[in-house]
Write an enzyme that holds these catalytic residues in place. Structure first.
Site, PDB file in Angstrom:
ATOM      1  N   GLY A   1      -3.541  -6.202   6.709  1.00 26.84           N
ATOM      2  CA  GLY A   1      -4.651  -5.337   7.109  1.00 26.84           C
ATOM      3  C   GLY A   1      -5.474  -5.881   8.255  1.00 26.84           C
TER       4      GLY A   1
ATOM      5  N   THR B   1       0.810  -1.206   0.000  1.00 26.21           N
ATOM      6  CA  THR B   1       0.000   0.000   0.000  1.00 26.21           C
ATOM      7  C   THR B   1       0.848   1.263   0.000  1.00 26.21           C
ATOM      8  OG1 THR B   1      -1.591  -1.183   1.329  1.00 26.21           O
ATOM      9  CG2 THR B   1      -1.633   1.210   1.511  1.00 26.21           C
TER      10      THR B   1
ATOM     11  N   THR C   1       0.386   0.183   6.797  1.00 25.93           N
ATOM     12  CA  THR C   1       0.574  -0.756   5.701  1.00 25.93           C
ATOM     13  C   THR C   1       0.881  -2.124   6.313  1.00 25.93           C
ATOM     14  OG1 THR C   1       1.864  -1.225   3.702  1.00 25.93           O
ATOM     15  CG2 THR C   1       3.035  -0.185   5.500  1.00 25.93           C
ATOM     16  N   GLY C   2       0.746  -3.156   5.495  1.00 23.94           N
ATOM     17  CA  GLY C   2       1.021  -4.500   6.007  1.00 23.94           C
ATOM     18  C   GLY C   2      -0.245  -5.343   6.047  1.00 23.94           C
TER      19      GLY C   2
ATOM     20  N   ARG D   1     -12.588  -9.842  -0.273  1.00 24.17           N
ATOM     21  CA  ARG D   1     -11.851  -9.370   0.919  1.00 24.17           C
ATOM     22  C   ARG D   1     -11.534  -7.872   0.808  1.00 24.17           C
ATOM     23  NH1 ARG D   1      -6.610  -6.837   2.044  1.00 24.17           N
ATOM     24  NH2 ARG D   1      -5.916  -7.533   4.069  1.00 24.17           N
ATOM     25  N   VAL D   2     -11.797  -7.159   1.893  1.00 18.64           N
ATOM     26  CA  VAL D   2     -11.407  -5.755   1.979  1.00 18.64           C
ATOM     27  C   VAL D   2     -10.462  -5.630   3.175  1.00 18.64           C
ATOM     28  CG1 VAL D   2     -12.236  -3.422   2.494  1.00 18.64           C
ATOM     29  CG2 VAL D   2     -13.513  -4.869   0.906  1.00 18.64           C
ATOM     30  N   GLY D   3      -9.371  -4.934   2.993  1.00 21.09           N
ATOM     31  CA  GLY D   3      -8.391  -4.806   4.074  1.00 21.09           C
ATOM     32  C   GLY D   3      -8.571  -3.529   4.878  1.00 21.09           C
ATOM     33  N   ASP D   4      -7.512  -3.142   5.523  1.00 21.34           N
ATOM     34  CA  ASP D   4      -7.556  -1.956   6.385  1.00 21.34           C
ATOM     35  C   ASP D   4      -7.507  -0.642   5.605  1.00 21.34           C
ATOM     36  OD1 ASP D   4      -4.930  -2.610   5.544  1.00 21.34           O
ATOM     37  OD2 ASP D   4      -4.063  -1.325   7.091  1.00 21.34           O
TER      38      ASP D   4
HETATM   39  N1  ASP Z   1      -2.693  -3.168   4.187  1.00 20.24           N
HETATM   40  C1  ASP Z   1      -2.989  -3.706   2.893  1.00 20.24           C
HETATM   41  C2  ASP Z   1      -4.120  -4.669   3.009  1.00 20.24           C
HETATM   42  O1  ASP Z   1      -4.198  -5.396   3.983  1.00 20.24           O
HETATM   43  C3  ASP Z   1      -1.863  -4.390   2.231  1.00 20.24           C
HETATM   44  C4  ASP Z   1      -0.502  -3.814   2.396  1.00 20.24           C
HETATM   45  O2  ASP Z   1      -0.294  -2.731   2.890  1.00 20.24           O
HETATM   46  O3  ASP Z   1       0.434  -4.506   2.010  1.00 20.24           O
HETATM   47  O4  ASP Z   1      -4.896  -4.751   2.079  1.00 20.24           O
END
Ligand code: ASP
Length: 327
Positions: A242, A188, A239-240, A216-219
């Site tokens: 979610g 992200t 980021t990371g 799927r929806v993330g953070d």
């Molecule tokens: N945070 C994002 C998600 O979970 C992915 C990412 O930042 O790598 O969709």
């Protein structure tokens, strides 16, 4: 009851002493403390460098933070070689590229889109949701129709791109779902910025975790998870993985810790510690947090090593390694 009463008494006294503190009143002859660290823009990962360039141009010519973050992350969205943001992103496990984004300003005005397909600039649609709709968040087909009605068009780009299709076909051989930490050219883009006028804003946009479940929806499009901004305090972006961020409303937590006196660095670190406490399995997972307060102080922290961020201020644009909790 008596506790409540004493809390109210203390809070009222606190509010009164704040109101009557000299520093709060420029009319009393005190000029407000000048914020020296502005403008400033921070964004996640190395891909933030190109995004910062565009954001900085706006900030450095007196533009506002909201326009700067929107234009900044739009650069990353347009880069079809980037496999974690925009239409160049890796698809979900059924082969669809679905995009999430949100934007927020100092007044807690915000807009968000989730599970959006075939639109080059989800962040600009999120801004339209904020400016032109009575809602905060639109998802899926509804978000797509809203985009079309508001002047966006379906992208001609073939998605997944050839490069992403190749990775997808590789992945299909084993179809194993494992959210990897710190893979090359990934993740992200989250951006937070403070402008010359002391206004703070943030933006966050992603194609989400590679090979996620369809739907799927993330953070990243969730206000308070992937991004939170409050002009009284500051801003934070994540980021990371979610799911780990959403469980503790990560960026809202960072901002609330800053509200209660933590520095941006302390707030990021405490939030990562909370994530660690709430998860029994953190091996091979990454979460990165960036925070900025209205004084222009910033902080960054990763769950594990490898989280980099890009910073542009009067000293130039550069990539920095964040500190981290687990080696
Ligand atoms: N945070 C994002 C998600 O979970 C992915 C990412 O930042 O790598 O969709």
């Amino acid at each position: 009851m008596s506790n409540r009463r004493s809390f109210i008494r203390k809070s009222s006294l606190g509010a009164l002493s704040f109101l009557f503190s000299k520093n709060n009143f420029s009319e009393w002859g005190e000029s407000k403390t000048e914020i020296k660290n502005k403008p400033i823009v921070l964004s996640t990962w190395r891909h933030g460098i190109a995004a910062n360039e565009v954001a900085w141009k706006i900030l450095n010519s007196g533009g506002n933070a909201l326009d700067a973050v929107e234009a900044g992350v739009s650069v990353t969205e347009s880069d079809l070689t980037n496999q974690t943001v925009g239409l160049g992103g890796l698809p979900d496990r059924d082969g669809f590229v679905t995009l999430d984004a949100c934007i927020m300003d100092h007044d807690c005005r915000c807009g968000s889109v989730a599970f959006l397909q075939h639109i080059e600039h989800p962040i600009q649609v999120a801004r339209k949701v904020m400016d032109q709709s009575p809602h905060v968040m639109l998802a899926g087909e509804g978000a797509y129709q809203f985009a079309l009605k508001n002047g966006f068009s379906r992208s001609n780009a073939e998605v997944p791109t050839d490069k992403s299709k190749k990775r997808y076909l590789e992945w299909l051989k084993e179809s194993k779902y494992k959210p990897e930490a710190n893979i090359e050219n990934h993740d992200t883009i989250g951006m937070i910025a403070l402008d010359e006028n002391g206004k703070i804003s943030g933006a966050c946009t992603t194609s989400g975790l590679a090979f996620k479940m369809h739907g799927r929806v993330g953070d990243s499009p969730i206000i308070g998870a992937g991004l939170y901004v409050d002009g009284e305090v500051g801003a934070a972006v994540a980021t990371g993985v979610g799911e780990m961020v959403m469980r503790i409303a990560g960026t809202h937590t960072v901002v609330e810790l800053m509200r209660n006196g933590a520095s941006p660095q302390e707030a990021c670190e405490e939030t990562i510690r909370r994530i660690i406490r709430k998860h029994s399995e953190i091996k091979n997972k990454q979460v990165g947090l960036l925070a900025l307060n209205t004084k222009g102080e910033y902080g960054a922290y990763g769950l594990t090593s490898g989280f980099t961020y890009s910073l542009y201020n009067k000293d130039g644009n550069r990539v920095l390694d964040s500190r981290f909790a687990v080696g």
